[in-house]
Design a protein around this motif. Structure first.
Motif, mmCIF file in Angstrom:
data_model
loop_
_atom_site.group_PDB
_atom_site.id
_atom_site.type_symbol
_atom_site.label_atom_id
_atom_site.label_comp_id
_atom_site.label_asym_id
_atom_site.label_seq_id
_atom_site.Cartn_x
_atom_site.Cartn_y
_atom_site.Cartn_z
ATOM 1 N N PHE A 1 26.311 -54.865 22.223
ATOM 2 C CA PHE A 1 25.039 -54.719 21.533
ATOM 3 C C PHE A 1 24.340 -53.380 21.735
ATOM 4 O O PHE A 1 23.258 -53.168 21.186
ATOM 5 N N GLY A 2 24.923 -52.474 22.531
ATOM 6 C CA GLY A 2 24.263 -51.202 22.805
ATOM 7 C C GLY A 2 23.963 -50.411 21.543
ATOM 8 O O GLY A 2 22.807 -50.007 21.296
ATOM 9 N N LEU A 3 24.988 -50.181 20.742
ATOM 10 C CA LEU A 3 24.795 -49.424 19.503
ATOM 11 C C LEU A 3 23.922 -50.199 18.523
ATOM 12 O O LEU A 3 23.115 -49.602 17.788
ATOM 13 N N LEU A 4 24.058 -51.508 18.515
ATOM 14 C CA LEU A 4 23.222 -52.349 17.644
ATOM 15 C C LEU A 4 21.745 -52.163 17.992
ATOM 16 O O LEU A 4 20.895 -52.031 17.096
ATOM 17 N N GLN A 5 21.422 -52.131 19.276
ATOM 18 C CA GLN A 5 20.035 -51.949 19.709
ATOM 19 C C GLN A 5 19.495 -50.605 19.228
ATOM 20 O O GLN A 5 18.368 -50.507 18.720
ATOM 21 N N VAL A 6 20.293 -49.562 19.382
ATOM 22 C CA VAL A 6 19.854 -48.223 18.998
ATOM 23 C C VAL A 6 19.705 -48.110 17.481
ATOM 24 O O VAL A 6 18.728 -47.535 16.973
ATOM 25 N N THR A 7 20.677 -48.655 16.760
ATOM 26 C CA THR A 7 20.630 -48.617 15.298
ATOM 27 C C THR A 7 19.389 -49.337 14.770
ATOM 28 O O THR A 7 18.674 -48.835 13.891
ATOM 29 N N THR A 8 19.122 -50.512 15.322
ATOM 30 C CA THR A 8 17.966 -51.292 14.883
ATOM 31 C C THR A 8 16.662 -50.596 15.252
ATOM 32 O O THR A 8 15.712 -50.566 14.460
ATOM 33 N N ALA A 9 16.610 -50.038 16.453
ATOM 34 C CA ALA A 9 15.401 -49.339 16.900
ATOM 35 C C ALA A 9 15.083 -48.161 15.979
ATOM 36 O O ALA A 9 13.918 -47.924 15.621
ATOM 37 N N LYS A 10 16.113 -47.434 15.587
ATOM 38 C CA LYS A 10 15.912 -46.286 14.708
ATOM 39 C C LYS A 10 15.350 -46.720 13.364
ATOM 40 O O LYS A 10 14.421 -46.097 12.823
ATOM 41 N N GLU A 11 15.900 -47.802 12.817
ATOM 42 C CA GLU A 11 15.443 -48.296 11.523
ATOM 43 C C GLU A 11 14.032 -48.879 11.605
ATOM 44 O O GLU A 11 13.247 -48.778 10.660
ATOM 45 N N ALA A 12 13.714 -49.486 12.759
ATOM 46 C CA ALA A 12 12.414 -50.151 12.912
ATOM 47 C C ALA A 12 11.336 -49.221 13.449
ATOM 48 O O ALA A 12 10.187 -49.629 13.596
ATOM 49 N N GLY A 13 11.699 -47.981 13.769
ATOM 50 C CA GLY A 13 10.722 -47.031 14.272
ATOM 51 C C GLY A 13 10.344 -47.255 15.726
ATOM 52 O O GLY A 13 9.251 -46.863 16.157
ATOM 53 N N LEU A 14 11.233 -47.875 16.504
ATOM 54 C CA LEU A 14 10.999 -48.117 17.929
ATOM 55 C C LEU A 14 11.741 -47.083 18.761
ATOM 56 O O LEU A 14 12.671 -46.427 18.276
ATOM 57 N N ASP A 15 11.351 -46.950 20.007
ATOM 58 C CA ASP A 15 12.022 -45.998 20.887
ATOM 59 C C ASP A 15 13.445 -46.466 21.172
ATOM 60 O O ASP A 15 13.659 -47.579 21.662
ATOM 61 N N GLN A 16 14.420 -45.616 20.880
ATOM 62 C CA GLN A 16 15.818 -46.017 20.992
ATOM 63 C C GLN A 16 16.247 -46.199 22.447
ATOM 64 O O GLN A 16 17.013 -47.119 22.771
ATOM 65 N N VAL A 17 15.783 -45.346 23.339
ATOM 66 C CA VAL A 17 16.131 -45.468 24.756
ATOM 67 C C VAL A 17 15.575 -46.762 25.329
ATOM 68 O O VAL A 17 16.247 -47.476 26.082
ATOM 69 N N LEU A 18 14.349 -47.090 24.952
ATOM 70 C CA LEU A 18 13.716 -48.327 25.435
ATOM 71 C C LEU A 18 14.501 -49.548 24.987
ATOM 72 O O LEU A 18 14.775 -50.457 25.785
ATOM 73 N N MET A 19 14.886 -49.597 23.724
ATOM 74 C CA MET A 19 15.602 -50.760 23.215
ATOM 75 C C MET A 19 16.996 -50.870 23.831
ATOM 76 O O MET A 19 17.475 -51.966 24.139
ATOM 77 N N ALA A 20 17.658 -49.721 24.012
ATOM 78 C CA ALA A 20 18.983 -49.746 24.638
ATOM 79 C C ALA A 20 18.883 -50.270 26.068
ATOM 80 O O ALA A 20 19.661 -51.140 26.485
ATOM 81 N N ALA A 21 17.908 -49.762 26.823
ATOM 82 C CA ALA A 21 17.731 -50.199 28.207
ATOM 83 C C ALA A 21 17.332 -51.665 28.278
ATOM 84 O O ALA A 21 17.742 -52.395 29.196
ATOM 85 N N SER A 22 16.553 -52.121 27.309
ATOM 86 C CA SER A 22 16.100 -53.517 27.306
ATOM 87 C C SER A 22 17.254 -54.482 27.134
ATOM 88 O O SER A 22 17.189 -55.629 27.592
ATOM 89 N N ASN A 23 18.303 -54.044 26.462
ATOM 90 C CA ASN A 23 19.486 -54.891 26.338
ATOM 91 C C ASN A 23 20.075 -55.182 27.708
ATOM 92 O O ASN A 23 20.463 -56.314 28.020
ATOM 93 N N SER A 24 20.119 -54.156 28.545
ATOM 94 C CA SER A 24 20.670 -54.320 29.889
ATOM 95 C C SER A 24 19.716 -55.097 30.794
ATOM 96 O O SER A 24 20.131 -55.984 31.538
ATOM 97 N N SER A 25 18.427 -54.767 30.714
ATOM 98 C CA SER A 25 17.437 -55.433 31.575
ATOM 99 C C SER A 25 17.271 -56.900 31.211
ATOM 100 O O SER A 25 17.110 -57.756 32.087
ATOM 101 N N GLY A 26 17.294 -57.212 29.921
ATOM 102 C CA GLY A 26 17.239 -58.611 29.519
ATOM 103 C C GLY A 26 18.526 -59.335 29.854
ATOM 104 O O GLY A 26 18.527 -60.514 30.209
#
Length: 546
Positions: free
Chosen positions: A461-486
């Motif tokens: 899901f790493g690339l999925l998180q970044v791809t979605t974050a970019k489309e949704a206007g969210l911070d990509q690093v935050l969403m990528a890290a959240s995948n691991s933290s969650g």
């Protein structure tokens, strides 16, 4: 040039996302529903990903196969499983010499209170084992140690599983972070720093939960001070190490510091009453007690801790900037002189966005450093070459299912990423907008709950998180890290880890009983993480994002 589009299947984004999700759905059903073994489910799901890539996303068959091969070989086996194999090899050497039993008895002498033992063994020592090996190793080892201390089976399993949360993101020398970096393109240091601003907060809570599980409200009332200090010590050290020292060393530094804090407190403070194991009360006054004291001399205790000290020293040395820079050049690496990939995986040059090059830092790799630590350990403990070779061979046999599982999952991730399946799912999820910040940790939790591995979840899901974050206007690093933290919170409910814990306490086939003990804690901490990430995606806590 093969270049997938988000609506690759029938010109429909929804249909493309559903088709792209088929490999993941297959894995979830096989593992969660049919209870197929993880390595078998991984291989079947990889096959489904290849079929979907070729038949539905119109990826050339040779490109699809080569994508899977690159993911399996140069992400799954090296560097990830290369780390795990050699870490478990070091542990197996200590078992072979009997020094692991010495280590267990050394911990028992620190405190005979089961609540304190849960903190030191399950949380702190478990975190050290997670840092070195991961992939279920801490649960398997700490459960056995807790049982030896007199814990009841279900309680020992629950404590070990709950404790194996906060350190997971940096497990196996930061293998999950490495996999996340590999998939997203962000550096290990950047991702490790962001995770280090999420999981340390979780670490403060976990020890308090552990003493509650061991002794209920009384345990929380009487031992909240050591539990809180243990969590704070771990969390602060993990934050500092991941942000300012070394991402791979984050859990090692945190685990050792938390032990120092608790042991230091016990020298000046003791709970007003202790929770003891009846069996150990009897054995401590029996005729075997003096024999144990005589056998476990200071020299033997020193030798028991020596392998872990060797590992720490070696990793500290190779983290020195001048040495790290020297090892980043040939002949220690085939990745060039400027940290850029120069080894080209054949055949992927005609796939848009594919990582046709990969890093092959064969000598400075964490797995190689662990192998070197094992060799030095064998010399120091005077283990013969024959015994070392046998132990190393047996380690491969022991880890064979895990090796196949991780290689299959990483192969699956690469096929999904290169063929556009991940991109289609991400584009569809981006429709949730800013609400995706809440879903991000849940996605990571689901990935670990199914695969049993934060590394595998990040690969999926790493690339999925970044791809979605970019489309949704969210911070990509935050969403990528959240995948691991969650994801770390899904570890305790993963079928694989439940099976490991159940087998260790002699309850094979009764995983459901253990599951009911930990599920509520998993969901409660996941909800906490979702709130934290949601706030970090807004100006309220946005300053925490590096």
């Amino acid at each position: 040039m093969f270049e997938p589009a988000a609506d690759q299947v029938g010109g429909s984004l929804v249909l493309s996302a559903l088709c792209g999700a088929l490999p993941l759905i297959t894995m979830f059903v096989l593992l969660g529903g049919l209870r197929m073994k993880a390595w078998q489910a991984g291989l079947v799901s990889l096959g489904v990903a290849l079929v979907v890539a070729v038949a539905l996303f119109r990826m050339p068959a040779d490109d699809a196969i080569l994508s899977g091969a690159q993911g399996a070989l140069f992400s799954g086996f090296f560097p990830i499983m290369w780390i795990v194999i050699n870490a478990v090899f070091v542990y197996n050497l200590t078992v072979h010499t009997g020094h692991f039993d010495v280590l267990r008895r050394a911990f028992s002498k620190v405190s005979d209170d089961q609540r304190i033992q849960a903190l030191i063994i399950a949380f702190s020592f478990g975190a050290l084992l997670e840092a070195l090996a991961g992939f279920g190793t801490p649960v398997a080892i700490t459960v056995v140690m807790l049982m030896a201390m007199g814990f009841k089976p279900v309680k020992a399993a629950a404590v070990a599983l709950i404790a194996n949360t906060a350190p997971v993101a940096y497990g196996a020398m930061a293998s999950p972070i490495n996999a996340l970096s590999d998939q997203t393109g962000f550096s290990v240091d950047t991702l490790g720093a962001m995770v280090g601003r999420q999981t340390p907060i979780l670490a403060v809570v976990v020890p308090l939960i552990l003493v509650f599980v061991v002794d209920g409200r009384r345990g929380l009332a009487q031992t909240w001070i050591p539990a809180l200090l243990c969590g704070l010590g771990f969390g602060i050290a993990q934050f500092v190490a991941s942000n300012y020292i070394s991402v791979p060393l984050a859990d090692i530094v945190a685990s050792l510091f938390s032990v120092v804090v608790v042991v230091g407190l016990l020298r000046v403070w003791q709970p007003r009453e202790k929770v003891l194991a009846e069996s150990l009360v009897a054995s401590s006054s029996g005729p075997g007690a003096e024999a144990h004291e005589a056998r476990d001399s200071r020299r033997e205790v020193f030798r028991a801790f020596l392998p872990y000290a060797i590992i720490i020293v070696i990793f500290v040395i190779v983290s020195i900037p001048a040495i790290k820079d020297a090892l980043a050049h040939r002949p220690f690496t085939l990745s060039g002189t400027d940290y850029t990939p120069t080894v080209v995986f054949p055949g992927l040059g005609d796939v848009a966005g594919a990582q046709g090059g990969f890093k092959f830092d064969w000598f400075p790799a964490a797995g190689t450093m662990l192998l070197l630590s094992g060799i030095i350990t064998a010399i120091c403990l005077r283990i013969g070459p024959g015994a070392v070779a046998t132990t190393y061979r047996d380690t491969y046999r022991q880890l064979a299912p895990a090796i196949v599982t991780v290689m299959a999952v990483l192969g699956l991730a690469y096929v999904m990423n290169f063929s556009g399946q991940t991109g289609s799912i991400g584009a569809w999820l981006a429709g949730t907008g800013s609400a995706f910040a809440i879903l991000s940790p849940i996605l990571g939790w689901l990935g670990v709950a199914v695969t049993g591995s934060d590394t595998s979840s990040n690969a999926l899901f790493g690339l999925l998180q970044v791809t979605t974050a970019k489309e949704a206007g969210l911070d990509q690093v935050l969403m990528a890290a959240s995948n691991s933290s969650g994801g770390v919170l899904g570890k305790m409910v993963s079928p694989q880890n439940l099976a490991i814990a159940a087998a260790a306490v002699g309850m094979a086939g009764k995983e459901g009983e253990i599951f009911r003990k930990v599920f509520g804690w998993s969901i409660a901490m996941l909800a906490f993480m979702c709130v934290l990430v949601a706030l970090q995606s807004t100006p309220v806590l946005g300053w925490m994002v590096p």
